[in-house]
Motif scaffolding. Sequence first.
Motif, mmCIF file in Angstrom:
data_model
loop_
_atom_site.group_PDB
_atom_site.id
_atom_site.type_symbol
_atom_site.label_atom_id
_atom_site.label_comp_id
_atom_site.label_asym_id
_atom_site.label_seq_id
_atom_site.Cartn_x
_atom_site.Cartn_y
_atom_site.Cartn_z
ATOM 1 N N THR A 66 0.836 -1.099 0.351
ATOM 2 C CA THR A 66 0.349 -0.012 0.111
ATOM 3 C C THR A 66 0.819 1.909 -0.559
ATOM 4 N N GLN A 78 -3.541 6.247 2.886
ATOM 5 C CA GLN A 78 -5.109 6.200 3.255
ATOM 6 C C GLN A 78 -5.956 6.284 1.997
ATOM 7 N N ARG A 81 -6.197 2.969 0.665
ATOM 8 C CA ARG A 81 -6.580 2.069 1.242
ATOM 9 C C ARG A 81 -8.278 1.831 1.363
ATOM 10 N N ARG A 85 -11.481 -0.642 -0.081
ATOM 11 C CA ARG A 85 -12.683 -0.388 1.087
ATOM 12 C C ARG A 85 -13.378 -0.125 -0.257
#
Length: 121
Positions: A66, A78, A81, A85
């Motif tokens: 990541t 972030q 991520r 998601r």
Amino acid sequence: MGPLPEFGSFPGQRETLLTFMHWGKDLPARVFGELGVTPQDVEQYISELSSGSRGARPASGRLFSTDEAAEYLGVHVQTIRAWIRSGKLPASRLAGMKSIRIREADLEAVLEPIDPSSAED
């Protein structure tokens, strides 16, 4: 021992598998019979592989963490991520671990072309 060749990558592989499956006696019949695999199952699988309908992905290409993916795209980790998601960015976990890996092709797929007349940085 090196990696196994991709299915269908050498001449006659499909025909060999189908011949093996249709050989209705001895070891092939016992092995596939115990697994509940029929010659029709194999023919359908080969057909789906050939047409690309099984969603198979090429095994080649670099895998990114990541952090590496964020650096590659120039975004915050972030963001990566969040994209994972939400389903915008496909990713996989290493078996039995928390480590996430993202294929280079999937990173490139989130890049959208822009209209040159409206390009702003």
